[in-house]
Write an enzyme that holds these catalytic residues in place. Structure first.
Site, PDB file in Angstrom:
ATOM      1  N   GLN A  16     -10.083  12.309   0.599  1.00 57.67           N
ATOM      2  CA  GLN A  16     -11.308  11.612   0.195  1.00 57.67           C
ATOM      3  C   GLN A  16     -11.112  10.217  -0.392  1.00 57.67           C
ATOM      4  OE1 GLN A  16     -15.077  12.129  -2.872  1.00 57.67           O
ATOM      5  NE2 GLN A  16     -13.808  13.898  -2.533  1.00 57.67           N
ATOM      6  N   GLU A 138      -9.037  15.426  -7.165  1.00 53.27           N
ATOM      7  CA  GLU A 138     -10.215  15.007  -7.930  1.00 53.27           C
ATOM      8  C   GLU A 138     -10.272  15.525  -9.369  1.00 53.27           C
ATOM      9  OE1 GLU A 138     -13.015  13.034  -7.138  1.00 53.27           O
ATOM     10  OE2 GLU A 138     -13.582  13.461  -9.196  1.00 53.27           O
ATOM     11  N   ASP A 167     -11.861  10.630  -6.838  1.00 52.84           N
ATOM     12  CA  ASP A 167     -11.554  10.285  -5.446  1.00 52.84           C
ATOM     13  C   ASP A 167     -12.385   9.086  -4.972  1.00 52.84           C
ATOM     14  OD1 ASP A 167      -9.614  12.167  -4.940  1.00 52.84           O
ATOM     15  OD2 ASP A 167     -10.993  13.671  -4.219  1.00 52.84           O
ATOM     16  N   GLY A 246     -26.162   5.103 -24.619  1.00 54.13           N
ATOM     17  CA  GLY A 246     -26.452   3.741 -25.050  1.00 54.13           C
ATOM     18  C   GLY A 246     -27.034   3.608 -26.438  1.00 54.13           C
ATOM     19  N   GLY A 247     -27.143   4.729 -27.180  1.00 56.19           N
ATOM     20  CA  GLY A 247     -27.646   4.626 -28.536  1.00 56.19           C
ATOM     21  C   GLY A 247     -29.117   4.992 -28.681  1.00 56.19           C
TER      22      GLY A 247
HETATM   23  N1  COA Z   1       3.055  11.435  11.242  1.00 57.20           N
HETATM   24  C1  COA Z   1       4.047  12.122  10.660  1.00 57.20           C
HETATM   25  N2  COA Z   1       4.013  12.553   9.382  1.00 57.20           N
HETATM   26  C2  COA Z   1       2.924  12.261   8.670  1.00 57.20           C
HETATM   27  C3  COA Z   1       1.841  11.544   9.210  1.00 57.20           C
HETATM   28  C4  COA Z   1       1.936  11.106  10.559  1.00 57.20           C
HETATM   29  N3  COA Z   1       0.966  10.435  11.155  1.00 57.20           N
HETATM   30  N4  COA Z   1       0.900  11.418   8.259  1.00 57.20           N
HETATM   31  C5  COA Z   1       1.366  12.038   7.160  1.00 57.20           C
HETATM   32  N5  COA Z   1       2.578  12.552   7.399  1.00 57.20           N
HETATM   33  C6  COA Z   1       3.437  13.276   6.474  1.00 57.20           C
HETATM   34  C7  COA Z   1       3.832  12.491   5.259  1.00 57.20           C
HETATM   35  O1  COA Z   1       4.818  11.575   5.561  1.00 57.20           O
HETATM   36  C8  COA Z   1       4.287  13.586   4.323  1.00 57.20           C
HETATM   37  O2  COA Z   1       5.593  13.956   4.658  1.00 57.20           O
HETATM   38  P1  COA Z   1       6.779  14.127   3.566  1.00 57.20           P
HETATM   39  O3  COA Z   1       6.266  15.101   2.556  1.00 57.20           O
HETATM   40  O4  COA Z   1       7.900  14.651   4.391  1.00 57.20           O
HETATM   41  O5  COA Z   1       7.050  12.816   2.977  1.00 57.20           O
HETATM   42  C9  COA Z   1       3.384  14.758   4.716  1.00 57.20           C
HETATM   43  O6  COA Z   1       2.747  14.367   5.934  1.00 57.20           O
HETATM   44  C10 COA Z   1       2.342  15.172   3.722  1.00 57.20           C
HETATM   45  O7  COA Z   1       1.745  14.077   3.096  1.00 57.20           O
HETATM   46  P2  COA Z   1       1.219  14.228   1.603  1.00 57.20           P
HETATM   47  O8  COA Z   1       0.538  13.000   1.179  1.00 57.20           O
HETATM   48  O9  COA Z   1       2.335  14.705   0.744  1.00 57.20           O
HETATM   49  O10 COA Z   1       0.119  15.367   1.782  1.00 57.20           O
HETATM   50  P3  COA Z   1      -0.151  16.666   0.910  1.00 57.20           P
HETATM   51  O11 COA Z   1      -1.200  17.423   1.628  1.00 57.20           O
HETATM   52  O12 COA Z   1       1.071  17.400   0.556  1.00 57.20           O
HETATM   53  O13 COA Z   1      -0.759  16.077  -0.476  1.00 57.20           O
HETATM   54  C11 COA Z   1      -2.330  14.835  -1.781  1.00 57.20           C
HETATM   55  C12 COA Z   1      -2.098  15.692  -0.531  1.00 57.20           C
HETATM   56  C13 COA Z   1      -3.742  14.311  -1.693  1.00 57.20           C
HETATM   57  C14 COA Z   1      -2.191  15.687  -3.047  1.00 57.20           C
HETATM   58  C15 COA Z   1      -1.319  13.677  -1.839  1.00 57.20           C
HETATM   59  O14 COA Z   1      -1.367  12.966  -0.637  1.00 57.20           O
HETATM   60  C16 COA Z   1      -1.533  12.727  -3.010  1.00 57.20           C
HETATM   61  O15 COA Z   1      -1.198  13.017  -4.167  1.00 57.20           O
HETATM   62  N6  COA Z   1      -2.079  11.544  -2.728  1.00 57.20           N
HETATM   63  C17 COA Z   1      -2.275  10.502  -3.706  1.00 57.20           C
HETATM   64  C18 COA Z   1      -3.429  10.801  -4.607  1.00 57.20           C
HETATM   65  C19 COA Z   1      -4.706  11.048  -3.865  1.00 57.20           C
HETATM   66  O16 COA Z   1      -5.169  10.243  -3.093  1.00 57.20           O
HETATM   67  N7  COA Z   1      -5.301  12.197  -4.171  1.00 57.20           N
HETATM   68  C20 COA Z   1      -6.649  12.520  -3.775  1.00 57.20           C
HETATM   69  C21 COA Z   1      -6.821  12.818  -2.367  1.00 57.20           C
HETATM   70  S1  COA Z   1      -8.549  12.914  -2.077  1.00 57.20           S
END
Ligand code: COA
Length: 424
Positions: A16, A138, A167, A246-247
């Site tokens: 998001q 979030e 988010d 706001g008071g």
């Molecule tokens: N091709 C190949 N690999 C890809 C890819 C693509 N097109 N797009 C993503 N990936 C891989 C990433 O490189 C990552 O690999 P790695 O763990 O080996 O480095 C993997 O997919 C997963 O990415 P990640 O961001 O770790 O996803 P997740 O589902 O584990 O975590 C979040 C999700 C949201 C918790 C995390 O991305 C995060 O903390 N983001 C920052 C804060 C944020 O925006 N949070 C709110 C989201 S609404």
């Protein structure tokens, strides 16, 4: 012409926070190319599915006006394609977990080498420091950013809000950083890194509660209901229920129909400047000049009594009648509008803030359009892309792959199976 026409965005966002930001850029006219994992895509495509086989509303409502390309950024050919994209694009936006982009081989240093004009914009849960490696969602951000500790009632637990301030809020912050960096690039000729942490974004939106934290040093917070109730303050800004910030004393009051309609409520502010009007409306004209009621400080220990009287009156009116009666008298009130009422609101539809969108797989759905209106850059909300819908188009038209080069990319498996047929 659109404000950001000609600006190309490599959209490496998911879920998001990041997609909120790139959707705004797309609405302002940028060419936003969403890079998704082949065959998988943004995880939200398959989350909270309501129409089997169709992209979820979670995805469609956050990814309008974008193009989608399937690309495996861990495959060598995929990396080469991504490098071409970094050369071609002005802005790269990502919200992967900390370190993911580096692990792919695209550190900020590397990106600058490829394209010194690139603006790299990142959202992480926390800024640099002890939590910088955490994955954040979030509600974690709402809790860590001061929102939850200041939301809810004093005698209840901390509470998260329905508005996705962690988010979508951070996506908005990031978007402002991006267009600011784009403006600076006009003069400096250089790109830069734009970072927005979700904790920081929430804290920015919770600013007034830090105001109150510091005011506590000077004594109790008079405008909080708990002051009038004689409840001592602790060390930190307390939860203040529905008190207005706001008071001016304000509460949410029941309206006609509240027994069966969970949203038959109004916000009601006893604004000092219109105290006499408030007294007339709620049927207490004797309070206008009465000792103990006539001035705001005198009223502080009587707010429960005053709002009970106001509620006796609001319960006899619908929330819309309260609005119709109070507005001309300058008494600030606001109906508690349900999501259903908002979706059907004619005014919001007329301005394009609520729109119907046609989707080839799921049919018609309703979405929130662009909430920011530019007089010279109107927004037409277009449906979100299907997974990889524009892969070949982008490879050909944006990146210049053709003939053997295109065939090679497809054969490498970097872009996903369905593209083979599309390319032929
Ligand atoms: N091709 C190949 N690999 C890809 C890819 C693509 N097109 N797009 C993503 N990936 C891989 C990433 O490189 C990552 O690999 P790695 O763990 O080996 O480095 C993997 O997919 C997963 O990415 P990640 O961001 O770790 O996803 P997740 O589902 O584990 O975590 C979040 C999700 C949201 C918790 C995390 O991305 C995060 O903390 N983001 C920052 C804060 C944020 O925006 N949070 C709110 C989201 S609404």
């Amino acid at each position: 012409m659109k404000a950001l026409e000609g600006v190309k965005v490599l959209d490496f966002t998911h879920v998001q926070s990041g997609p909120t930001c790139t959707q705004l850029l797309a609405w302002f006219g940028a060419d936003v190319i969403k890079v998704e994992r082949p065959g998988v895509g943004d995880a939200t495509r398959k989350q909270l599915v309501d129409v089997p086989g169709a992209d979820s509303l979670y995805f469609t409502m956050l990814n309008h006006n974008k193009r989608s390309i399937e690309l495996n950024s861990k495959n060598e050919t995929g990396k080469a394609v991504l490098t071409r994209m970094i050369e071609e694009c002005d802005i790269m936006v990502e919200n992967f977990a900390p370190g993911a982009l580096d692990r792919m081989g695209f550190s900020w240093e590397r990106i600058q080498e490829i394209n010194p004009k690139m603006i790299l914009a990142s959202i992480k849960g926390f800024g640099p420091g002890k939590y910088e490696d955490c994955k954040v969602y979030e509600n974690v951000a709402q809790c860590a950013g001061g929102s939850a500790s200041t939301t809810g009632f004093r005698d209840g637990p901390p509470m998260v809000t329905g508005a996705q301030i962690g988010d979508s809020g951070t996506g908005l912050h990031l978007c402002l950083g991006i267009v600011t960096a784009l403006y600076q690039r006009e003069k400096s000729g250089r790109g830069q890194k734009v970072s927005a942490a979700m904790q920081d974004g929430v804290l920015n939106l919770t600013r007034v509660k830090l105001r109150d934290q510091q005011r506590l040093a000077a004594g109790p917070l008079n405008e909080y209901s708990q002051f009038g109730e004689g409840v001592p303050f602790g060390e930190a800004t307390p939860r203040a229920g529905n008190d207005s910030g706001g008071g001016q004393p304000g509460r949410i009051l029941k309206c006609k129909g509240w027994e069966t309609d969970p949203d038959a409520y109004t916000y009601f502010i006893t604004q000092a400047a219109v105290w006499k009007n408030v007294c007339d409306v709620i049927g207490k004209p004797e309070w206008k000049e009465a000792p103990g009621y006539a001035t705001p400080p005198e009223r502080l220990d009587k707010l429960n009594e005053i709002f009970e009287a106001a509620e006796e009156w609001t319960k006899t009116k619908t929330k819309f009648e309260v609005m119709d009666i109070c507005n001309p008298l300058n008494i600030p009130v606001g109906p508690i509008l349900s999501t259903k009422e908002l979706m059907e609101d004619e005014g919001l539809r007329a301005t394009g803030t609520i729109v119907d969108v046609e989707h080839p797989v799921r049919g018609t759905y309703v979405t929130v359009g662009c909430p920011i209106k530019l007089s010279d850059s109107p927004v037409d909300v277009e449906r979100s892309p299907l997974l990889g819908e524009h892969t070949i188009e982008v490879l050909r038209d944006v990146l210049g792959y053709d003939g053997d080069a295109l065939a090679e990319v497809i054969a490498s498996g970097a872009v996903g199976e369905p593209n083979k047929a599309a390319a032929e």
